[in-house]
Structures are given as structure tokens and as C-alpha cells.
Design an enzyme around this catalytic site. Structure first.
Site, PDB file in Angstrom:
ATOM      1  N   THR A 182      -3.223   5.311  -4.090  1.00  0.00           N
ATOM      2  CA  THR A 182      -2.138   6.075  -3.461  1.00  0.00           C
ATOM      3  C   THR A 182      -0.799   5.869  -4.176  1.00  0.00           C
ATOM      4  O   THR A 182      -0.011   6.800  -4.285  1.00  0.00           O
ATOM      5  CB  THR A 182      -1.993   5.655  -1.981  1.00  0.00           C
ATOM      6  OG1 THR A 182      -1.912   4.228  -1.906  1.00  0.00           O
ATOM      7  CG2 THR A 182      -3.177   6.110  -1.168  1.00  0.00           C
ATOM      8  N   THR A 183      -0.550   4.655  -4.667  1.00  0.00           N
ATOM      9  CA  THR A 183       0.706   4.396  -5.381  1.00  0.00           C
ATOM     10  C   THR A 183       0.709   5.120  -6.726  1.00  0.00           C
ATOM     11  O   THR A 183       1.689   5.768  -7.100  1.00  0.00           O
ATOM     12  CB  THR A 183       0.893   2.878  -5.593  1.00  0.00           C
ATOM     13  OG1 THR A 183       0.766   2.210  -4.333  1.00  0.00           O
ATOM     14  CG2 THR A 183       2.250   2.566  -6.187  1.00  0.00           C
ATOM     15  N   ASP A 203      -9.319  -0.320   1.721  1.00  0.00           N
ATOM     16  CA  ASP A 203      -9.293   0.247   0.366  1.00  0.00           C
ATOM     17  C   ASP A 203     -10.517  -0.200  -0.433  1.00  0.00           C
ATOM     18  O   ASP A 203     -11.144   0.606  -1.129  1.00  0.00           O
ATOM     19  CB  ASP A 203      -8.014  -0.182  -0.366  1.00  0.00           C
ATOM     20  CG  ASP A 203      -6.783   0.546   0.159  1.00  0.00           C
ATOM     21  OD1 ASP A 203      -6.945   1.382   1.060  1.00  0.00           O
ATOM     22  OD2 ASP A 203      -5.669   0.263  -0.316  1.00  0.00           O
ATOM     23  N   ASP A 241       0.856  -1.195   0.000  1.00  0.00           N
ATOM     24  CA  ASP A 241       0.000   0.000   0.000  1.00  0.00           C
ATOM     25  C   ASP A 241       0.889   1.242   0.000  1.00  0.00           C
ATOM     26  O   ASP A 241       1.699   1.440   0.905  1.00  0.00           O
ATOM     27  CB  ASP A 241      -0.899  -0.022   1.245  1.00  0.00           C
ATOM     28  CG  ASP A 241      -1.793   1.202   1.317  1.00  0.00           C
ATOM     29  OD1 ASP A 241      -2.638   1.352   0.424  1.00  0.00           O
ATOM     30  OD2 ASP A 241      -1.640   1.999   2.254  1.00  0.00           O
TER      31      ASP A 241
END
Length: 551
Positions: free
Chosen positions: A95-96, A399, A62
Site C-alpha cells: 500500500t505504501t 498483510d 502501514d
């Protein structure tokens, strides 16, 4: 007047880096962060093992968690860390991707600045490109969930899980997540549907396999009754939610009471007992039959609760009780003292629920709160072999829950697998040719930067990135030039087979909000760093040696 020397040294105690040097340093720092995250993107992404200064281990892929654990020191790279946190809070996933795109935008922009394009022109071009990209997603790429059937939610949840540790069990956990989010639906006074994900509590318990995880109706607390003599079930529960001790009063440190008459010792004990009895009586007289507290309850107070047939639970976490207060319509009470200096308990502070019970689930006793007054609540009990696995499962489920919530509230999805990025790349390249100013170069750079996502996905899946992305671009070029081939706009990467396919048909879906927000946030972060042309670093002050201050 301050003057900079040839070595960039100020007359104040510090150093200065200006112009292209500082920009190159910032880009290098951000690219380093990007390289750390790149290999964890997508369904074939790998995990990172992070060990902190006291030896605690975190295993995750994550993006937000990795950056949070890294403790980045470079000021420009810190902006990317905050960027990942912002994406996590605003959407819950992506997020990545947002960090990888922001760093790639910076790298491309820095190349333009080195080729004598002024940063102001570059920033203007990036802003325009981001605006047009978002407009194109809304007008041409996003699809209404009504047209795709009931499987949409399950497919969106599976897509989110595909890159996480739950990917192999995505069918089981996707159903768990969709049921949990659907069950906490509320309607606002204005008639809008809302899905408060704080009404879903996730508990982690060691032992058994991941597929033994379960969804339970009601809010679960990982606590038990304070006494086995208390009832296991309370119907029509009136819940007192406390953040205080229900113990006999003790003297503060340094305070002593000297007793010269032994007969008065019993009087002190009686007074201590009377204070506890009055507090318990105050709660019971207000109608409370369930008492939840973050602190302790001593044996004397327990005796009174048992006699009254009430249920008391101690050592709950404050975060859990805040959520219980919100769900049941109660308030977290931190003190019985009122404005007059006396002790009282207002019945309006109590929460209400249809039932509070202690039940055994998978060998452990848990407290369940069902039929809460304000909203319905759900609990997911996660089972796993060890702490690392449970923590990563928790992050993956969080998520997926956020993704399902966004799909239900926005009712729009887009195809996954790099389809959106490839379509936007072709669209922005065409749009760049219509611009007559220098901004054209920045828009073209933005279009190229977007391809970093499908390229990274392909590389992580051990596929030929150049070949796959070229094929994908040809499909999207045809979709935008030939009205009969409009269906090609749904095509994305199939990373298992190394081909291009219709990702809507194969259920690879993402909420359109993830793509819109990650383009907005990545653009804002890139512009923030690109605007910096001077870095002044003040040296830390050295402590004087040899004693105290001069008079």
C-alpha cells in the site's frame, strides 16, 4: 451562458481553476501525501503516530492505515487514499509503494506537460509503459515457486514482516502464518486451490510477550459459556446462530398496561415465561445443542438450556457470527417470525461442527469451534504488552497472511529489495528508444519514476541512495545485455550491509501479483488525476438569519 472572469470567478456562486494551475495544485497535494509515507517504506522504515479528534492514538507504518486516519480533504489526494485501500483489498500488501509510485508518476508527468507535451501524449505513453512493464515481469522476472523449494512461503512471509513491527520475530511468526494459511486450503469444484483467509480468526489478548502468541486449530471466539453449569464440550455440535435477544418480552417505550385485577398480574408473568420457554423449546426441538447470539440471554432461558444440556454463548460480535455461519454452513437468524405471522425455527439454518468447547488459553477462557462443515478454520491468539502493539501486530499478520495466500494461489514470486523496479527501469529506457513519437518521453519518465522505490529504500536505511541505485542499475543493465549474466536480474538491495546481492538466494521474495497490481493501480490513479484540467468549487450556502422560510 456562464463566463469566467479574469480572476477565475464564475457567475454561479463558486470559483474556477484551470489548466496548468489546477494540475500543479493536484501534483502538490499528492506529493505532500507521498512525503508523509516515504519514511515508512522498507525494512528500515519508521512508524507514524496518529492522534484523532477524540484523542485515540494509532502507531503504525502501514500505508493504508496512515492514509485512512489522515482524513485528507483535497479531492486529488483523496484519490491516493482510495488507491491505498484498493491495493489493500486486492492484494493485502504494497500500500505504501503504490502511493509513492503514483505520486512520482504524477510529478514526472507534470514536468512533461509544463514542457509543452500534451497530456494526451503523456497518458498514452504511461499506459504503454505500464503494459510493457507488466509483460516483462510475467515473461522475464517472475519465478515459479515449484523451482525454489519449500522455504519460499516462509521467505515471502518474512519479507512482508521485515518492514513491520514483527520483523525481529519474523522466523516465529512466518511459521505461524504459513501453517495457518496452509491449513485452510480448499479445493473448488473446478479443481482450483483456494485459501479463504476469512477462515483465519485473529484474537488479541493483553499480557505476556509476543512470542507467547499461538496458532490454534479451530475458530476461536473471545466469549465464554453463559452459565458455568453448562457442559464445557459438545460433540457433533448443531449450532443455532442468532442475532436477537432470548429475554422475556418488555413493553416498548410509551406503552403501558393497566391492571385492575391483581389476580391477572400472575397471568402476565406466566405468559412472558411461556413466550421464552416456547422460543427455547423451538431451538431445542430443532436439534440445536449450541446457541450463539449477538445479544442477551436471560436467566429463565439459561435455566432451560442448562436442563437440556446445551451450551449457550451470548454477546458474540456480529462479524464473528457471520464468519461462523459461513464456516459451519449455517445462517444468521435475525427473527423467529415467519410469513404466516407465527414463530418458527428451520433446522436448515443451523451450522454443524465436530466439536464446540470452552478452553483456557494463557489464563483466558475462549470458545473453540472445530471440524466445521464447510471449511477447516484456524485461530491465531496474539499476545502483547499494550493495545498499540497488538493492533500493529494484527495489521502486520494480516498483510503476511495475504502475501502467503497470493504466493500459494498464483505460484509465482519475484525478487524484492528494488530488483523489479531497477530491471523495469532499464528495460523501459531501452524500449523508449524504439518509439518515434512523443510517447517516448513519457515512457522514459515512467522508467525514472520507478527508481523512487529503491532510492527511498536506501535513504530510509541511511545508505547512499545515488551510489547504491547506480550499482543496482549496472547489474540489471548487464543482465539484459549479456545472456551469460542473466542471473543478475535477481539482484536487489541489501539494506543492512549497503551492498547489492542475489535476493532470491537470500530469501527476499514477494508475490509477483503485488508488483503487477501496484503498477496497474498507480498508473490508473496517476492518469485519473492527470486528465483533470479544470476545478470548479461551489461555495457552501449560507443559512439565512432571522427565522423561518417566507411563505
Amino acid at each position: 451562458m456562464m463566463q469566467a472572469g479574469t480572476a477565475g470567478t464564475l457567475q454561479i456562486d463558486g470559483s474556477r481553476v484551470s489548466g496548468n494551475d489546477v494540475r500543479s495544485q493536484n501534483v502538490y497535494a499528492c506529493t505532500t501525501v507521498q512525503n508523509i509515507l516515504k519514511s515508512s517504506l522498507g525494512p528500515q522504515g519508521l512508524d507514524k503516530m496518529l492522534v484523532d479528534d477524540i484523542g485515540d492514538v494509532t502507531v503504525t507504518n502501514d500505508g493504508a492505515t496512515i492514509l485512512k486516519q489522515l482524513e485528507v480533504e483535497h479531492p486529488a489526494a483523496k484519490i491516493l487514499v482510495e488507491l491505498a485501500q484498493t491495493q489493500d483489498e486486492a492484494v493485502g500488501d504494497g500500500t505504501t509503494s503504490v502511493v509513492i509510485l503514483a505520486a512520482e508518476l504524477l510529478r514526472r508527468s507534470d514536468e512533461l506537460v509544463k514542457n509543452k507535451i500534451h497530456p494526451t501524449n503523456v497518458i498514452a505513453g504511461i499506459k504503454l509503459a505500464a503494459k510493457k512493464a507488466i509483460e516483462y515481469i510475467k515473461s522475464d522476472l517472475q519465478l515459479k515457486t515449484d523451482t525454489l523449494g519449500k522455504e519460499t512461503l516462509l521467505n515471502a512471509a518474512k519479507t512482508s514482516m521485515s518492514s513491520k513491527i514483527l520483523g525481529s520475530e519474523s522466523d516465529f511468526f512466518a511459521k505461524l502464518v504459513v501453517d495457518a494459511v496452509s491449513n485452510v486450503k480448499t479445493i473448488t469444484p473446478s479443481g482450483k486451490e483456494k485459501y479463504p483467509i476469512k477462515s483465519i480468526n485473529i484474537l488479541k489478548q493483553h499480557g505476556q510477550s509476543a512470542k507467547q502468541s499461538a496458532l490454534v486449530d479451530g475458530f476461536a471466539l473471545n466469549c465464554t459459556r453463559a452459565s458455568q453449569q453448562m457442559p464445557r464440550t459438545i460433540k457433533n455440535a448443531k449450532i443455532a446462530i442468532l442475532d436477537m435477544n432470548l429475554n422475556r418480552g418488555r413493553m416498548k417505550f410509551g406503552v403501558q398496561v393497566l391492571i385492575t385485577d391483581p389476580d391477572k398480574l400472575q397471568g402476565i408473568h406466566d405468559k412472558e415465561q411461556a413466550m421464552v420457554r416456547d422460543q427455547v423449546k423451538m431451538l431445542l426441538d430443532a436439534g440445536a445443542n449450541v446457541i450463539l447470539t449477538t445479544k442477551g440471554i436471560d436467566d429463565l432461558a439459561l435455566k432451560y438450556f442448562v436442563e437440556a444440556g446445551a451450551m449457550a454463548v451470548r454477546r458474540c460480535t456480529k462479524e464473528d457470527l457471520r464468519r461462523v455461519a459461513k464456516l459451519t454452513g449455517g445462517k444468521l437468524v435475525t427473527s423467529f417470525a415467519n410469513l404466516e405471522g407465527e414463530e418458527s425455527f428451520d433446522a436448515d439454518c443451523m451450522g454443524h461442527a465436530a466439536e464446540v468447547s470452552e478452553e483456557t488459553l494463557a489464563g483466558d477462557d475462549l470458545i473453540f469451534i472445530r471440524g466445521a462443515k464447510s471449511t477447516s478454520c484456524q485461530s491465531i491468539i496474539l499476545r502483547g504488552a499494550n493495545e498499540f502493539l497488538l493492533e500493529e501486530m494484527h495489521r502486520s499478520l494480516h498483510d503476511s497472511i495475504c502475501v502467503v495466500k497470493r504466493v500459494l494461489e498464483s505460484k509465482h514470486v519475484v525478487p524484492g529489495g528494488g530488483a523489479v523496479e531497477a530491471a523495469l527501469s532499464i528495460f523501459l529506457e531501452r524500449f523508449a528508444h524504439t518509439i518515434e513519437t512523443r510517447e517516448q518521453l513519457a515512457i522514459a519518465a515512467f522508467a525514472d519514476a520507478l527508481l523512487v522505490i529503491p532510492k527511498t529504500l536506501s535513504v530510509n536505511a541511511a545508505q547512499d541512495a545515488t551510489d547504491l541505485v547506480a550499482k543496482l542499475r549496472s547489474y540489471h543493465n548487464e543482465a539484459q545485455t549479456d545472456a551469460k549474466q542473466k542471473k543478475y536480474s535477481r539482484f536487489g538491495l541489501d539494506l543492512m550491509e549497503g551492498t547489492i546481492r542475489d535476493n532470491i538466494e537470500h530469501g527476499v521474495l514477494e508475490p509477483s501479483m503485488i508488483k503487477i497490481k501496484y503498477i496497474q493501480f498507480a498508473t490508473e490513479a496517476a492518469i485519473t488525476i492527470l486528465r483533470i484540467d479544470d476545478l470548479i468549487r461551489i461555495n457552501p450556502k449560507k443559512e439565512e438569519q432571522g427565522g423561518g422560510r417566507p411563505y
